[in-house]
Design a protein around this motif. Structure first.
Motif, PDB file in Angstrom:
ATOM      1  N   LEU A 124       0.859  -1.184   0.000  1.00  0.00           N
ATOM      2  CA  LEU A 124       0.000   0.000   0.000  1.00  0.00           C
ATOM      3  C   LEU A 124       0.894   1.232   0.000  1.00  0.00           C
ATOM      4  O   LEU A 124       1.978   1.230   0.606  1.00  0.00           O
ATOM      5  N   VAL A 125       0.445   2.276  -0.689  1.00  0.00           N
ATOM      6  CA  VAL A 125       1.207   3.517  -0.758  1.00  0.00           C
ATOM      7  C   VAL A 125       0.301   4.685  -0.367  1.00  0.00           C
ATOM      8  O   VAL A 125      -0.897   4.680  -0.646  1.00  0.00           O
ATOM      9  N   ASN A 126       0.904   5.677   0.306  1.00  0.00           N
ATOM     10  CA  ASN A 126       0.227   6.925   0.620  1.00  0.00           C
ATOM     11  C   ASN A 126       1.142   8.051   0.149  1.00  0.00           C
ATOM     12  O   ASN A 126       2.176   8.328   0.771  1.00  0.00           O
ATOM     13  N   ALA A 127       0.772   8.665  -0.963  1.00  0.00           N
ATOM     14  CA  ALA A 127       1.614   9.705  -1.564  1.00  0.00           C
ATOM     15  C   ALA A 127       1.712  10.944  -0.675  1.00  0.00           C
ATOM     16  O   ALA A 127       2.747  11.614  -0.657  1.00  0.00           O
ATOM     17  N   ARG A 153       6.980  -4.688  12.094  1.00  0.00           N
ATOM     18  CA  ARG A 153       6.253  -5.299  13.190  1.00  0.00           C
ATOM     19  C   ARG A 153       5.511  -6.533  12.706  1.00  0.00           C
ATOM     20  O   ARG A 153       5.279  -6.706  11.512  1.00  0.00           O
ATOM     21  N   ARG A 154       5.152  -7.347  13.640  1.00  0.00           N
ATOM     22  CA  ARG A 154       4.490  -8.610  13.334  1.00  0.00           C
ATOM     23  C   ARG A 154       3.130  -8.598  14.010  1.00  0.00           C
ATOM     24  O   ARG A 154       3.011  -8.203  15.175  1.00  0.00           O
ATOM     25  N   MET A 155       2.085  -9.014  13.284  1.00  0.00           N
ATOM     26  CA  MET A 155       0.748  -9.054  13.873  1.00  0.00           C
ATOM     27  C   MET A 155      -0.010 -10.271  13.364  1.00  0.00           C
ATOM     28  O   MET A 155       0.352 -10.848  12.332  1.00  0.00           O
ATOM     29  N   LEU A 156      -1.026 -10.640  14.084  1.00  0.00           N
ATOM     30  CA  LEU A 156      -1.861 -11.759  13.667  1.00  0.00           C
ATOM     31  C   LEU A 156      -2.580 -11.414  12.364  1.00  0.00           C
ATOM     32  O   LEU A 156      -2.888 -10.248  12.092  1.00  0.00           O
ATOM     33  N   ARG A 157      -2.831 -12.449  11.579  1.00  0.00           N
ATOM     34  CA  ARG A 157      -3.391 -12.270  10.232  1.00  0.00           C
ATOM     35  C   ARG A 157      -4.707 -11.489  10.263  1.00  0.00           C
ATOM     36  O   ARG A 157      -4.915 -10.586   9.459  1.00  0.00           O
ATOM     37  N   HIS A 158      -5.614 -11.825  11.180  1.00  0.00           N
ATOM     38  CA  HIS A 158      -6.907 -11.125  11.194  1.00  0.00           C
ATOM     39  C   HIS A 158      -6.734  -9.646  11.550  1.00  0.00           C
ATOM     40  O   HIS A 158      -7.459  -8.794  11.042  1.00  0.00           O
ATOM     41  N   ASN A 159      -5.750  -9.321  12.377  1.00  0.00           N
ATOM     42  CA  ASN A 159      -5.461  -7.907  12.680  1.00  0.00           C
ATOM     43  C   ASN A 159      -4.852  -7.202  11.473  1.00  0.00           C
ATOM     44  O   ASN A 159      -5.126  -6.030  11.217  1.00  0.00           O
ATOM     45  N   ALA A 160      -4.003  -7.922  10.713  1.00  0.00           N
ATOM     46  CA  ALA A 160      -3.400  -7.340   9.513  1.00  0.00           C
ATOM     47  C   ALA A 160      -4.465  -7.064   8.451  1.00  0.00           C
ATOM     48  O   ALA A 160      -4.413  -6.037   7.766  1.00  0.00           O
ATOM     49  N   ILE A 161      -5.425  -7.961   8.312  1.00  0.00           N
ATOM     50  CA  ILE A 161      -6.513  -7.753   7.349  1.00  0.00           C
ATOM     51  C   ILE A 161      -7.314  -6.519   7.732  1.00  0.00           C
ATOM     52  O   ILE A 161      -7.656  -5.688   6.885  1.00  0.00           O
ATOM     53  N   GLU A 162      -7.583  -6.371   9.014  1.00  0.00           N
ATOM     54  CA  GLU A 162      -8.315  -5.196   9.496  1.00  0.00           C
ATOM     55  C   GLU A 162      -7.514  -3.916   9.246  1.00  0.00           C
ATOM     56  O   GLU A 162      -8.063  -2.899   8.812  1.00  0.00           O
ATOM     57  N   ALA A 163      -6.202  -3.963   9.499  1.00  0.00           N
ATOM     58  CA  ALA A 163      -5.342  -2.800   9.257  1.00  0.00           C
ATOM     59  C   ALA A 163      -5.333  -2.443   7.769  1.00  0.00           C
ATOM     60  O   ALA A 163      -5.406  -1.265   7.401  1.00  0.00           O
ATOM     61  N   TRP A 164      -5.234  -3.453   6.886  1.00  0.00           N
ATOM     62  CA  TRP A 164      -5.247  -3.249   5.430  1.00  0.00           C
ATOM     63  C   TRP A 164      -6.523  -2.522   5.014  1.00  0.00           C
ATOM     64  O   TRP A 164      -6.478  -1.535   4.285  1.00  0.00           O
ATOM     65  N   GLN A 165      -7.657  -3.017   5.482  1.00  0.00           N
ATOM     66  CA  GLN A 165      -8.952  -2.429   5.107  1.00  0.00           C
ATOM     67  C   GLN A 165      -9.089  -1.010   5.643  1.00  0.00           C
ATOM     68  O   GLN A 165      -9.565  -0.115   4.937  1.00  0.00           O
ATOM     69  N   THR A 166      -8.645  -0.786   6.863  1.00  0.00           N
ATOM     70  CA  THR A 166      -8.712   0.557   7.452  1.00  0.00           C
ATOM     71  C   THR A 166      -7.818   1.530   6.690  1.00  0.00           C
ATOM     72  O   THR A 166      -8.221   2.667   6.415  1.00  0.00           O
ATOM     73  N   MET A 167      -6.629   1.080   6.341  1.00  0.00           N
ATOM     74  CA  MET A 167      -5.707   1.950   5.598  1.00  0.00           C
ATOM     75  C   MET A 167      -6.281   2.314   4.236  1.00  0.00           C
ATOM     76  O   MET A 167      -6.175   3.458   3.801  1.00  0.00           O
ATOM     77  N   GLN A 168      -6.913   1.357   3.550  1.00  0.00           N
ATOM     78  CA  GLN A 168      -7.511   1.663   2.245  1.00  0.00           C
ATOM     79  C   GLN A 168      -8.648   2.665   2.388  1.00  0.00           C
ATOM     80  O   GLN A 168      -8.826   3.523   1.528  1.00  0.00           O
ATOM     81  N   LYS A 169      -9.406   2.579   3.464  1.00  0.00           N
ATOM     82  CA  LYS A 169     -10.507   3.522   3.679  1.00  0.00           C
ATOM     83  C   LYS A 169     -10.007   4.932   3.975  1.00  0.00           C
ATOM     84  O   LYS A 169     -10.734   5.899   3.762  1.00  0.00           O
ATOM     85  N   THR A 170      -8.774   5.043   4.466  1.00  0.00           N
ATOM     86  CA  THR A 170      -8.242   6.362   4.827  1.00  0.00           C
ATOM     87  C   THR A 170      -7.304   6.946   3.774  1.00  0.00           C
ATOM     88  O   THR A 170      -6.551   7.874   4.071  1.00  0.00           O
ATOM     89  N   GLY A 171      -7.319   6.389   2.559  1.00  0.00           N
ATOM     90  CA  GLY A 171      -6.573   7.016   1.473  1.00  0.00           C
ATOM     91  C   GLY A 171      -5.387   6.243   0.941  1.00  0.00           C
ATOM     92  O   GLY A 171      -4.759   6.667  -0.021  1.00  0.00           O
ATOM     93  N   ARG A 199      -3.518   3.358  -1.151  1.00  0.00           N
ATOM     94  CA  ARG A 199      -3.857   2.662  -2.397  1.00  0.00           C
ATOM     95  C   ARG A 199      -2.917   1.496  -2.633  1.00  0.00           C
ATOM     96  O   ARG A 199      -1.738   1.558  -2.287  1.00  0.00           O
ATOM     97  N   ARG A 200      -3.448   0.449  -3.262  1.00  0.00           N
ATOM     98  CA  ARG A 200      -2.605  -0.693  -3.635  1.00  0.00           C
ATOM     99  C   ARG A 200      -1.590  -0.267  -4.681  1.00  0.00           C
ATOM    100  O   ARG A 200      -1.870   0.615  -5.488  1.00  0.00           O
ATOM    101  N   CYS A 201      -0.424  -0.894  -4.639  1.00  0.00           N
ATOM    102  CA  CYS A 201       0.614  -0.570  -5.609  1.00  0.00           C
ATOM    103  C   CYS A 201       1.515  -1.778  -5.797  1.00  0.00           C
ATOM    104  O   CYS A 201       1.536  -2.681  -4.962  1.00  0.00           O
TER     105      CYS A 201
END
Length: 90
Positions: free
Chosen positions: A21-24, A63-81, A83-85
């Motif tokens: 994910l990238v945030n310009a 950092r290392r996190m559990l898969r379900h937490n990483a999925i939640e972080a991925w979705q939250t980051m996409q909602k806040t701007g 983008r996949r790259c």
């Protein structure tokens, strides 16, 4: 002859693969990479880089996190701007 360029939005995510994910605005790139599973669960490694193209990404955090937490972080980051790259060229 036109060249085919795949659109990442048209293709589903690979469940076992890594993602970027990238945030310009913040000039940051984050790598989500699966780690070896343990008895406690499936893990994902998140690596954050400072990146100003065309320079190389500069590692900042890991950092290392559990898969379900990483999925939640991925979705939250996409909602806040964010983008996949594709992975940045190193």
């Amino acid at each position: 002859m036109p060249r085919y360029r795949p659109n990442p939005d048209e293709h589903p995510e690979k469940t076992a693969g890594e993602g970027w994910l990238v945030n310009a605005d913040q000039m940051k790139v984050v790598q989500f990479k699966p780690d070896a599973p343990t008895a406690h669960g499936q893990w994902v490694i998140l690596r954050t880089f400072h990146w100003r193209p065309p320079d190389y990404p500069i590692p900042q955090t890991r950092r290392r996190m559990l898969r379900h937490n990483a999925i939640e972080a991925w979705q939250t980051m996409q909602k806040t701007g964010w983008r996949r790259c594709p992975p940045p060229v190193r």
